[in-house]
Design a protein around this motif. Sequence first.
Motif, short mmCIF file in Angstrom:
data_model
loop_
_atom_site.label_atom_id
_atom_site.label_comp_id
_atom_site.label_asym_id
_atom_site.label_seq_id
_atom_site.Cartn_x
_atom_site.Cartn_y
_atom_site.Cartn_z
N UNK A 1 0.84 -1.21 0.00
CA UNK A 1 0.00 0.00 0.00
C UNK A 1 0.87 1.26 0.00
N UNK A 2 1.98 1.21 0.74
CA UNK A 2 2.90 2.36 0.73
C UNK A 2 3.48 2.58 -0.67
N UNK A 3 3.83 1.49 -1.35
CA UNK A 3 4.36 1.61 -2.71
C UNK A 3 3.31 2.21 -3.64
N UNK A 4 2.06 1.79 -3.48
CA UNK A 4 0.99 2.33 -4.31
C UNK A 4 0.81 3.82 -4.08
N UNK A 5 0.82 4.22 -2.81
CA UNK A 5 0.67 5.65 -2.49
C UNK A 5 1.83 6.44 -3.09
#
Length: 136
Positions: free
Chosen positions: A19-23
């Motif tokens: 999720x951090x990578x997506x953000x």
Amino acid sequence: MKSKSASLIRLKKFQVDEKRRQVLQIETMIADFERMAAELDQQIEIEHKKTGISDVAHFAYSTFAKAAITRRDNLLTSAGDMKGKLEAAQDELAEAIEDLKKVELLDAREHQREKDEQAKREQAEFDEIGRLRYRR
């Protein structure tokens, strides 16, 4: 039980990282769109100065400037759309972090419960040893 909780924690950490990578990816895309739009603004301004015509409705308005304005507007629209996706991704990240915290808390409680049970068993053994010695 330990391997299940450790696996679950690893899974939740992986989900948080994803999720951090997506953000981060969405934030990067927004920044790129906005940077490209700013560059197009500069090119449009240069074209206005070069031709001396800044009225879009003028019959001799630059075709390049018209195309650049369209591209800029499309980029800004895309950036706006991505901001909505960014908010959703940030909400998903917050939810994933919350899930990870819950799993870690449950794991910590389980470990504490196991330590307490072990301490009780040890104390019972010591009590039994003490009783046996007292009887002698």
